[in-house]
Design an enzyme around this catalytic site. Structure first.
Site, mmCIF file in Angstrom:
data_model
loop_
_atom_site.group_PDB
_atom_site.id
_atom_site.type_symbol
_atom_site.label_atom_id
_atom_site.label_comp_id
_atom_site.label_asym_id
_atom_site.label_seq_id
_atom_site.Cartn_x
_atom_site.Cartn_y
_atom_site.Cartn_z
ATOM 1 N N HIS A 201 0.836 -1.207 0.000
ATOM 2 C CA HIS A 201 0.000 0.000 0.000
ATOM 3 C C HIS A 201 0.864 1.247 0.000
ATOM 4 C CE1 HIS A 201 -2.965 -2.926 1.670
ATOM 5 N NE2 HIS A 201 -3.569 -2.434 0.621
ATOM 6 N N CYS A 518 -6.915 -4.943 -11.895
ATOM 7 C CA CYS A 518 -6.565 -3.629 -11.352
ATOM 8 C C CYS A 518 -5.403 -3.692 -10.354
ATOM 9 C CB CYS A 518 -7.775 -2.968 -10.701
ATOM 10 S SG CYS A 518 -8.330 -3.818 -9.216
HETATM 11 C C1 PEP Z 1 -5.369 -5.613 -5.041
HETATM 12 O O1 PEP Z 1 -5.413 -6.247 -3.981
HETATM 13 O O2 PEP Z 1 -4.797 -6.022 -6.063
HETATM 14 C C2 PEP Z 1 -5.995 -4.280 -5.128
HETATM 15 C C3 PEP Z 1 -6.052 -3.627 -6.282
HETATM 16 O O3 PEP Z 1 -6.470 -3.731 -3.974
HETATM 17 P P1 PEP Z 1 -5.533 -3.027 -2.878
HETATM 18 O O4 PEP Z 1 -4.160 -2.881 -3.457
HETATM 19 O O5 PEP Z 1 -6.150 -1.721 -2.547
HETATM 20 O O6 PEP Z 1 -5.609 -3.996 -1.733
#
Ligand code: PEP
Ligand code: MG
Length: 609
Positions: A201, A518
Site C-alpha cells: 500500500h 486492477c
Molecule cells: C489488489 O489487492 O490487487 C488491489 C487492487 O487492492 P488493494 O491494493 O487496494 O488492496
C-alpha cells in the site's frame, strides 16, 4: 529478486540497490524514521523547553484518546460489551487530572522530558496496582501499561514530526501508506525502505503522490544516517548516498530531460487503443487521492477502474466517519473527472492499510491481512459503514456513470447481502424523495482465492469482475505483499496466479461478465502482453504507469500474446515467467517500442538472470 548490494565507487559516494516502487528522482537530505517500540530519552530538558514539552504532552494525550476511540469503533459488534468496558477504563485513565497534573509537575520541576515523566508517574501507579490483593485492581495494571505505551507512542510521533526537515528523503526499515501521507505534509521529497515490495500500500500511495520510492533496499540502508545527502531514484531502484557533485549534476540533467510522468506519452488524439492486430483494449486509471483527479482530467483514458475510498476519504479525516453528504460531493467530483467512461468506486477496504511497524497500536487483530478487513468489516457494521457509503453512491450516481466495487469478497452470500442492503437503501431514498440512480453496476474484487475458484457462481450476481492481484498473489503464494522476508516471493506473474486469472476470464467469457485486472501487475510492462494473452482486455493502472502501458498495448499482437500466455502457464515459477516474457518482448517488440515503457513502469527483479 536481486540481492540488494552496496557498491563503493570512491569518495564518500555509496550506491544502495533495491527495487523501484514509484518512479522519479529526488535529491534531498536523509531523514531516518524509526517506527519500532517507543523509546524514551532520559536526559533533562532545558528550562526554555518546558512549555514546548507541556504542549507535546497535551497533543499526545489528545492523539492517544483519538486512537483509543478509533480502535474501539473497529472492534467487532459481538465483542462490544467487553471491549467498551476496557476502552472506557483506559480513556478514564488518560483523562485522570491527578495523574496528568503529576506528569506536568515532573516536567516543570524536575525538567524531565514528557516521556520520562509519563513512565515515572504511570510506572509508580502500576506498581501499586500490581501489588494489590484485589484481583480487579491487578487487572487495572495491565490497562495502565497499555495506556502508558499508547501515550509514549503518541509522544514519539510528535517528536518525529517535530524533527523532520523540509526537502527530506525518509529512510526507514519499513514504511506504511499512513507514514507516507503523514510525512508528505512535511514537504517530503522521496522515500526508501529496507523492506517492502512494489505491490505494498505504501508503494501505491507513493505513486499516487508522485513520490520517488525505493523498496527492498535491505540491510545496507541501516548505514544511512539522518542528515546525509542522498539521491533516491525510484525509477532505477537505487539510493545514492553522499553523491559526488558530478552525480548530482547527472541526475539533475536527467530529470530536466524528463517531462512529468503524465505529460510523457500523453495522447489527446482519441485514437482507439488496440493491439497491432486490432484487438481493442480498455485502459483505466487507479486513483486514491483527490489530487490525482486533475492529472486524470488532463489525459485521455477510459475513466477510473479503481478508486480506493479508504485513501480518498482519508483526506477528510477518519474514512469511516466522512458524512454521507460530503461523500456524495466527492464521488461526483470523481465521476466528473472520469468523464463519460465513468468511475469505479470501491467500498471501504479498511483493516490492513495501516499494517507494518508504523500502524496504530491496538489494531483489531494481530495480522488483519488474514482476518477482518474489506467487505467482512462492512457487513459486520452495516449501519455505520455500508449503508451510508451505498446511499452516497446511489445519490452521486445521478448521471449513471458510477460503478461500485466490493473489496475482499469471499463468498456469494456476501454479495447477496450487499445487493439486499443496496435495494433497501434505494427504496428509502425513494420514500424520502432524495434524487438518486439505482442503476449502479456492482462488481467484485477477485482477490481472495475462494472468489477466483468460484468465479462461475458469482457471474449470476455481479456485473463485472476486477482481479486484485496484489492481494490474490499474497493469498495464493503465502507471500506478504507489504513487508517481511516473504515479500520477495510476491510476484503476480507466478503461474499459479496466472492460472487463477485465466479461470476468472473463462468464467466471465461464458457468462458475458467483463473481467478487468486492477492490481499493480497491470502496470508492469513485462506482464501486459501476458495478461492480454490470457484474455484480459481491460486493465486499470496507476497514473504514472498509463503512458508506458498504453505504448506497449499498441505494440503487441494479440495472437502472439495468446501464444506467450499459453507458454508461461507451463513455467516453473514467477522468475521463469519473467524470463520468458522478457525474451518474448525482446523478439516481438523493437527497443523503441519498449524503451519508454520500461523506464516508466520499472519492475524488473530478474533483470540480472
Ligand atoms: C489488489 O489487492 O490487487 C488491489 C487492487 O487492492 P488493494 O491494493 O487496494 O488492496
Ligand atoms: Mg486488495
Amino acid at each position: 529478486m536481486d540481492e540488494p548490494s552496496t557498491d563503493v565507487p570512491g569518495d564518500d559516494e555509496r550506491i544502495i540497490e533495491g527495487t523501484g516502487a514509484a518512479p522519479g528522482v529526488a535529491v534531498g537530505t536523509a531523514y531516518r524514521h524509526e517506527a519500532s517500540a517507543p523509546r524514551v530519552h532520559h536526559g533533562a530538558i532545558a528550562p526554555d523547553e518546558v512549555d514546548a514539552e507541556l504542549d507535546r504532552l497535551a497533543n499526545a494525550v489528545q492523539r492517544a484518546e483519538q486512537e483509543l476511540e478509533t480502535v474501539r469503533t473497529l472492534a467487532p459488534d459481538a465483542l462490544a460489551a467487553d471491549t467498551d468496558a476496557i476502552f472506557e477504563a483506559q480513556a478514564l485513565m488518560l483523562r485522570d487530572e491527578d495523574v496528568l497534573q503529576a506528569i506536568r509537575q515532573r516536567i516543570r520541576e524536575e525538567k524531565e522530558p514528557a516521556g520520562t515523566a509519563v513512565q515515572e508517574v504511570l510506572g509508580a501507579h502500576r506498581e501499586r496496582l500490581e501489588e494489590s490483593d484485589d484481583a480487579q485492581l491487578r487487572t487495572g495494571a495491565d490497562d495502565l501499561l497499555e495506556v502508558e505505551q499508547r501515550l509514549l507512542r503518541a509522544l514519539r510521533r510528535s517528536t518525529t514530526m517535530a524533527h523532520i526537515g523540509a526537502q527530506s528523503v525518509v529512510v526507514a526499515e519499513d514504511l506504511t501508506a499512513t507514514d507516507l501521507l503523514r510525512f508528505r505534509q512535511h514537504d517530503l521529497l522521496g522515500a526508501a525502505s529496507a523492506q517492502g515490495g512494489p505491490a505494498s500500500h505504501a508503494a501505491i500511495v507513493a505513486r499516487a503522490l508522485g513520490l520517488p520510492f525505493l523498496v527492498g533496499a535491505g540491510e545496507a540502508l541501516q548505514a544511512v544516517a539522518s542528515g546525509e545527502r542522498v539521491i533516491v531514484d525510484g525509477t532505477e531502484g537505487r539510493l545514492v548516498v553522499q553523491p559526488r557533485a558530478a552525480t548530482v549534476e547527472e541526475y539533475r540533467q536527467r530529470s530536466a530531460d524528463t517531462s512529468p510522468p503524465m505529460g510523457r506519452g500523453t495522447e489527446k488524439t482519441g485514437r482507439p487503443l488496440q493491439t497491432t492486430d486490432g484487438h481493442p483494449v480498455t485502459l483505466r486509471a487507479n486513483v486514491g487521492l483527490e489530487a490525482e483527479l486533475d492529472r486524470l482530467r488532463s489525459g485521455p483514458g477510459d475513466g477510473i477502474g479503481l478508486l480506493r475510498t479508504e485513501l480518498f476519504l482519508r483526506a477528510k479525516g477518519d474514512p469511516r466517519a466522512v458524512p454521507e453528504e460530503q461523500q456524495v460531493e466527492l464521488y461526483r467530483t470523481a465521476a466528473e473527472a472520469a468523464g463519460s467512461a465513468g468511475a469505479t468506486i470501491r467500498l471501504l477496504d479498511l483493516g490492513d492499510k495501516d499494517r507494518g511497524p508504523g500502524r496504530a497500536a491496538g489494531a483489531p487483530e494481530n495480522d488483519p491481512v488474514w482476518g477482518w478487513r474489506g467487505l467482512r468489516m462492512l457487513l459486520d457494521r452495516p449501519d455505520e459503514l455500508l449503508r451510508p457509503q451505498l446511499r452516497a453512491l446511489l445519490r452521486a450516481n445521478q448521471e449513471g456513470v458510477l460503478r461500485v466495487l466490493l473489496p475482499m469478497v469471499t463468498d456469494v452470500a456476501e454479495v447477496r447481502r450487499v445487493r439486499q442492503v443496496m435495494d433497501e437503501e434505494s427504496d428509502r431514498l425513494t420514500e424520502d424523495g432524495v434524487p438518486h440512480d439505482s442503476n449502479l453496476p456492482l462488481g467484485i474484487m477477485v482477490e481472495v482465492p475462494a472468489a477466483a475458484l468460484q468465479a462461475p457462481a458469482f457471474t449470476e450476481l455481479v456485473d463485472f469482475f476486477s482481479v486484485g492481484t496484489n492481494d490474490l498473489t499474497q493469498y495464493v503464494l503465502a507471500a506478504d505483499r507489504g513487508s517481511g522476508r516473504s515479500t520477495v516471493r510476491h510476484d503476480a506473474l507466478h503461474p499459479a496466479v496466472l492460472g487463477l486469472i485465466l479461470r476468472v476470464v473463462e468464467a466471465g467469457r461464458m457468462s458475458g461478465c467483463p473481467v478487468e485486472v486492477c492490481g499493480e501487475i497491470a502496470g508492469d510492462v513485462q506482464a501486459v502482453p501476458v495478461l492480454l494473452g490470457l484474455g484480459v482486455d481491460t486493465l486499470s493502472v496507476s497514473l504514472p504507469s498509463l503512458p508506458g502501458v498504453r505504448r506497449i498495448i499498441r505494440s503487441v499482437g494479440y495472437d502472439a500474446a495468446k501464444a506467450l500466455a499459453r507458454d508461461v502457464l507451463q513455467a516453473d515459477d514467477a522468475q521463469a515467467v519473467r524470463r520468458r516474457a522478457r525474451a518474448w518482448i525482446d523478439t516481438h517488440l523493437s527497443p523503441a517500442e519498449t524503451a519508454g515503457s520500461q523506464d516508466e513502469n520499472a519492475r524488473d527483479p530478474t533483470a540480472s538472470d
